[in-house]
Enzyme design. Structure first.
Site, mmCIF file in Angstrom:
data_model
loop_
_atom_site.group_PDB
_atom_site.id
_atom_site.type_symbol
_atom_site.label_atom_id
_atom_site.label_comp_id
_atom_site.label_asym_id
_atom_site.label_seq_id
_atom_site.Cartn_x
_atom_site.Cartn_y
_atom_site.Cartn_z
ATOM 1 N N ARG A 292 0.852 -1.197 0.000
ATOM 2 C CA ARG A 292 0.000 0.000 0.000
ATOM 3 C C ARG A 292 0.879 1.235 0.000
ATOM 4 N NH1 ARG A 292 0.647 -1.692 5.418
ATOM 5 N NH2 ARG A 292 1.635 -0.067 6.651
ATOM 6 N N ARG A 338 4.713 12.025 13.480
ATOM 7 C CA ARG A 338 3.271 11.731 13.513
ATOM 8 C C ARG A 338 2.662 12.432 14.718
ATOM 9 N NH1 ARG A 338 2.126 5.467 11.761
ATOM 10 N NH2 ARG A 338 3.795 5.334 10.205
#
Ligand code: MV4
Length: 446
Positions: A292, A338
């Site tokens: 992905r 993040r």
């Protein structure tokens, strides 16, 4: 090129896909659950369709609802993003049956690389370095014990269908190995519907280095060099950077080429990540392949200048890779943090709720990938990531300085985020020296 794409995801990655579509002149259809009905990015979509209730199984994971939305909106393709249905070979197959292009690999390529035993076999044949261990799945306890005696302890038992650290057991002696094999097989069967397990040599002190690869539908593949993702906690990455500090560039080129060979051997179309562990002597061993576009793809976009998200769409539409390996270069250094709605001071407890203050950093070399605006409510139903800060500069020291500067500018409240932890990491001497291992963060938090 496609006329219209359905984005089968939410949050920052839905917005990232939408932006890529619009730059390609492609219409973007968003889907949303009732928990995301007010999400501001939906207003940027050419169409937005509610697909169900807040729980992911009733919306973002519900294949029949997604396919219905795709047919109602008459899209030619579906982009799955990451998580949810992104690595489900059955979903890729259903899209094909419905004559909707899946923006990602074929179910065959996904199965070949997603099953770890099969992936390791393919890797070995393509001369990609792997850990010494079982050739296929382990059938009997004695077989594992014999093998472990050959390769030496410690060894690790892994589920062929596992991933991201699920279904692993480290065995430091024969007794533990004997008592663990059957339990691991049963656990794997219960958790993944596939009881196949394998063993390999366990590496104690490792860095996690992954290669970004791209394949087209015409048998070509390239790599976009590496990301170092060693700063993680409980298999959740916190910081990713490129290039990997202190690693021999010739080694990276060699391992990158091996990753490109692997996806080529699987007839892989789209973006893939080949994960490796690197030992203290800079030997590489393949772990698994992520089929992905990953959360951390912007790091590679910043250093190579390749728009990976747009490439994923163009490759699915049948375009040839528009450049050759020799045309890809790394320029400068990029670091991604993040930003999660979690409280690092309270064992990373989720901190959902309304974000009143959301004041973004800016200036040279600063990129924010986020769907959040002031007044946004973080739903408690999904992943806690509210955005990513990506900073690019000429070298690592300047990228760290820029990231620290941007983190100080970044004001979020009243919810708690991982921003203070990131700032602490940027100031931490071991991190600044480069080359921390995968246990660094957990040691630091103790
Ligand atoms: C390993 C390993 C040491 N030796 N395999 C964890 C996630 C999954 N992708 C594979 N993992 C590991 N496999 C061998 N042979 C150590 C880990 C590991 C790890 C790997 C990458 C990033 C963080 C990690 C944290 C703990 C264990």
């Amino acid at each position: 090129m496609f006329k219209r794409v359905l984005i089968a995801n939410r949050g920052e990655i839905a917005l990232r896909i939408l932006r890529a579509c619009h730059e390609l002149g492609v219409e973007a259809v968003c889907v949303y659950s009732k928990a995301d009905a007010d999400a501001p990015y939906l207003r940027l979509a050419d169409r937005a369709i509610c697909i169900g209730d807040a729980p992911a199984k009733d919306s973002y994971l519900n294949i029949s609802r997604l396919i219905s939305a795709a047919e109602i909106a008459d899209v030619d393709a579906i982009h799955p993003g990451y998580g949810f249905l992104a690595e489900r070979a059955d979903f890729s197959a259903i899209c094909r049956e419905c004559k909707i292009a899946f923006i990602g690999p074929s179910p065959e390529a996904m199965a070949k690389l997603g099953d770890k035993v099969e992936c390791k076999r393919t890797a070995k044949a393509a001369k990609v370095p792997v850990f010494p261990g079982s050739e296929g799945a382990i059938e009997e306890e004695d077989e594992a014990v014999e093998l472990a005696a050959q390769i030496g302890y410690p060894v690790i038992i892994k589920a062929s269908a596992g991933g991201g650290g699920r279904g692993m057991r480290v065995c430091r002696n024969e007794a533990t190995l004997r008592s663990s094999i059957k339990a691991a097989q049963q656990e794997a069967l219960a958790a993944f519907g596939n009881g196949a397990v394998f063993i390999e040599k366990f590496l104690e002190h490792a860095r996690h280095i992954e290669i970004q690869a791209l394949g087209d539908a015409h048998g070509h593949a390239v790599h976009l060099f590496e990301r170092d993702c060693s700063v993680q906690r409980r298999h959740q990455k916190l910081i990713e950077e490129s290039p990997a500090p202190g690693v021999d560039r010739k080694k990276i080129a060699t391992i990158g080429e091996s990753a490109a060979r692997l996806i080529k051997a699987a007839n892989y179309c789209g973006a893939a990540t080949v994960e490796f562990l690197m030992d203290e002597k800079q030997n590489f061993y393949m772990l698994e392949v992520n089929t992905r576009v990953q959360v951390e793809h912007p790091v590679t976009e910043m250093v190579t200048g390749v728009d990976i998200m747009k490439m994923s769409i163009r490759l699915a539409a049948g375009e040839h890779l528009p450049f050759k390996q020799k045309d890809v270069h790394v320029r400068g250094h990029a670091i991604e943090c993040r930003i999660n709605a979690e409280d690092p001071a309270r064992n990373f407890m989720p901190s959902a709720g309304v974000i009143d203050t959301w004041q973004l950093p800016g200036g040279p070399g600063v990129r924010i990938d986020s769907h959040v605006v002031p007044g946004y409510r973080v739903p408690p139903n999904y992943d806690s990531m509210v955005g990513k800060l990506i900073c690019h500069a000429d070298d690592r020291a300047q990228a760290i300085a820029r990231t620290a500067r941007a983190l100080r500018e970044f004001q979020v409240g009243p919810i708690k985020t991982t921003i203070p932890l990131h700032l602490r990491l940027m100031e931490q001497s071991d991190f600044r020296a480069g080359g921390v291992d995968i246990h660094f963060l957990e040691r630091l938090l103790k």
